[in-house]
Design an enzyme around this catalytic site. Structure first.
Site, PDB file in Angstrom:
ATOM      1  N   SER B  55       0.867  -1.176   0.000  1.00  0.00           N
ATOM      2  CA  SER B  55       0.000   0.000   0.000  1.00  0.00           C
ATOM      3  C   SER B  55       0.899   1.219   0.000  1.00  0.00           C
ATOM      4  O   SER B  55       1.874   1.266   0.762  1.00  0.00           O
ATOM      5  CB  SER B  55      -0.886   0.049   1.249  1.00  0.00           C
ATOM      6  N   GLU B  62      -1.008  18.891  -5.561  1.00  0.00           N
ATOM      7  CA  GLU B  62      -2.334  18.976  -6.168  1.00  0.00           C
ATOM      8  C   GLU B  62      -3.267  17.885  -5.658  1.00  0.00           C
ATOM      9  O   GLU B  62      -4.290  17.621  -6.254  1.00  0.00           O
ATOM     10  CB  GLU B  62      -2.201  18.907  -7.691  1.00  0.00           C
ATOM     11  N   SER B  63      -2.957  17.211  -4.573  1.00  0.00           N
ATOM     12  CA  SER B  63      -3.792  16.242  -3.848  1.00  0.00           C
ATOM     13  C   SER B  63      -3.074  14.923  -3.533  1.00  0.00           C
ATOM     14  O   SER B  63      -2.141  14.938  -2.770  1.00  0.00           O
ATOM     15  CB  SER B  63      -5.143  16.039  -4.492  1.00  0.00           C
ATOM     16  N   HIS B  68      -2.807   0.226  -4.039  1.00  0.00           N
ATOM     17  CA  HIS B  68      -2.912  -0.927  -3.140  1.00  0.00           C
ATOM     18  C   HIS B  68      -2.842  -2.159  -4.030  1.00  0.00           C
ATOM     19  O   HIS B  68      -3.613  -2.241  -5.001  1.00  0.00           O
ATOM     20  CB  HIS B  68      -4.232  -0.886  -2.367  1.00  0.00           C
ATOM     21  N   CYS B  83      -5.777  18.484  -8.416  1.00  0.00           N
ATOM     22  CA  CYS B  83      -6.520  19.740  -8.481  1.00  0.00           C
ATOM     23  C   CYS B  83      -5.905  20.644  -9.525  1.00  0.00           C
ATOM     24  O   CYS B  83      -4.800  20.391 -10.008  1.00  0.00           O
ATOM     25  CB  CYS B  83      -6.520  20.425  -7.129  1.00  0.00           C
TER      26      CYS B  83
END
Lengths: 139, 139
Positions: B55, B62-63, B68, B83
């Protein structure tokens, strides 16, 4: 390990502006939300933006929780993805309430469903509520 | 900072089993995917499971990007949320190709759209392709 999981996408509005800009508070909140969902936090990564805003992710044994905040708009975008028997909806609600959100929009996506040898996702539902009152439930 | 963003949810099947279990490779892959999308990586958090599976999350300016993996099934679940003007679809395609996925399912969710004073998300489209050939495109 089972592949099936629930991925909740949540946008919350009208939140407490100070809390949205408080990295220490948000990190503690995400860890507590994971614990309330009986998930185990393995690693966290947070960042505070200048002049404001926080991005943070907690890797959990059952996938991840993330938060991105825009204090200037009272807005936060979250996603809680959990595998196995953990239901992330209670954790989402806890975070929204803690941030004093007046409007919550939630979409639940099922992940990792095996169909004809492929692993797929499916948008299950979208719901919306204002101040604790449900406004609509789709589909 | 603008609230509007694109959140791509992607499930990929038939991947290279060894690559799905290689934390070092996956970390490098996620960072390269972010760079190809002209995003800035701020922080990463990865975990290798016993006996297998990885993971990982990269917090970007930008986020975030997340992965996973279930090497035992050749399956990986990803989400790329960006974003501003960054389009995460090319980064998703790069990761799927690098992991030698034979089937890719992608859903694009627009995030942070301001409507009547609230910030909302909307499921834009779902697409599916096998070995580079598009199978369907919804809606």
């Amino acid at each position: 390990m089972r592949t099936e999981g629930k991925h909740v996408i949540m946008d919350i509005s009208g939140c407490n502006l100070d809390l949205l800009n408080n990295l220490t508070f948000l990190k503690k909140l995400l860890v507590e939300a994971a614990e309330r969902a009986n998930a185990t936090v393995l690693n966290v990564a947070f960042h505070h933006f200048t002049p404001q805003g926080v991005s943070g992710v907690a890797v959990i044994s059952e996938s991840h929780l993330s938060i991105h905040t825009w204090p200037e708009y009272g807005y936060a975008a979250l996603d809680f993805y959990t595998c196995g028997d953990i239901d992330p909806k209670a954790a989402c609600k806890f975070v929204a309430d803690s941030l004093e959100a007046s409007h919550i929009q939630t979409t639940v996506v099922s992940r990792g469903e095996k169909i004809k040898g492929k692993y797929l996702h499916r948008v299950e539902s979208t719901s919306s509520e204002r101040n604790g009152k449900e406004l609509s439930l789709l589909p």
